[in-house]
Design a protein around this motif. Structure first.
Motif, mmCIF file in Angstrom:
data_model
loop_
_atom_site.group_PDB
_atom_site.id
_atom_site.type_symbol
_atom_site.label_atom_id
_atom_site.label_comp_id
_atom_site.label_asym_id
_atom_site.label_seq_id
_atom_site.Cartn_x
_atom_site.Cartn_y
_atom_site.Cartn_z
ATOM 1 N N MET A 39 2.883 45.202 42.131
ATOM 2 C CA MET A 39 2.343 43.909 41.710
ATOM 3 C C MET A 39 3.157 43.327 40.561
ATOM 4 N N LEU A 40 3.452 44.168 39.587
ATOM 5 C CA LEU A 40 4.227 43.704 38.435
ATOM 6 C C LEU A 40 5.650 43.326 38.836
ATOM 7 N N LEU A 43 5.480 39.844 40.354
ATOM 8 C CA LEU A 43 5.268 38.852 39.307
ATOM 9 C C LEU A 43 6.496 38.697 38.416
ATOM 10 N N ARG A 44 7.170 39.803 38.141
ATOM 11 C CA ARG A 44 8.333 39.774 37.250
ATOM 12 C C ARG A 44 9.517 39.047 37.879
ATOM 13 N N GLY A 46 9.415 37.190 40.753
ATOM 14 C CA GLY A 46 9.031 35.945 41.404
ATOM 15 C C GLY A 46 9.326 35.907 42.891
ATOM 16 N N TRP A 49 5.535 38.205 48.376
ATOM 17 C CA TRP A 49 4.998 39.548 48.601
ATOM 18 C C TRP A 49 5.789 40.282 49.684
ATOM 19 N N TYR A 63 -0.686 43.629 48.228
ATOM 20 C CA TYR A 63 -1.264 42.297 48.089
ATOM 21 C C TYR A 63 -2.787 42.323 48.233
ATOM 22 N N SER A 70 -8.403 40.808 41.782
ATOM 23 C CA SER A 70 -8.604 39.453 41.242
ATOM 24 C C SER A 70 -10.030 38.993 41.487
ATOM 25 N N TRP A 75 -8.590 42.127 36.503
ATOM 26 C CA TRP A 75 -7.538 41.659 35.596
ATOM 27 C C TRP A 75 -8.108 41.162 34.280
#
Length: 93
Positions: A39-40, A43-44, A46, A49, A63, A70, A75
């Motif tokens: 996940m990180l 996000l890191r 960009g 998925w 995902y 979420s 979170w």
């Protein structure tokens, strides 16, 4: 462990804050570290998925867990706990 993955010290703080339960179809919580690193990573860097690095497992599984956390407010709770512990100064960032 890949570049940018959680260190053992970071995982020692964050790991216990994640859901340990296992639903009927859910993967064991023991995969939480690998999934969180995935996940990180998304996000890191960009990336979509589907382009997540394969070392984190199947992109869809990561995902689905991200989405479930979420929806469950994991979170928000995690970040608030880090603020309460003094490990982050503003959980809204």
């Amino acid at each position: 462990m890949g570049r940018g993955d959680l260190t053992d010290a970071e995982w020692a703080v964050i790991g216990p804050l994640l859901p340990a339960g296992r639903g009927r179809w859910a993967r064991p919580a023991g995969d939480n570290r690998r999934f969180l690193n995935g996940m990180l990573h998304v996000l890191r860097v960009g990336c979509p998925w589907q382009d997540m690095h394969e070392r984190y497992g199947k992109w869809n599984s990561v995902y689905v867990r991200f989405r479930r956390w979420s929806e469950q407010g994991v979170w928000d709770d995690l970040l608030q706990t880090l603020v309460d512990l003094g490990l982050s100064d503003n959980w809204q960032h």
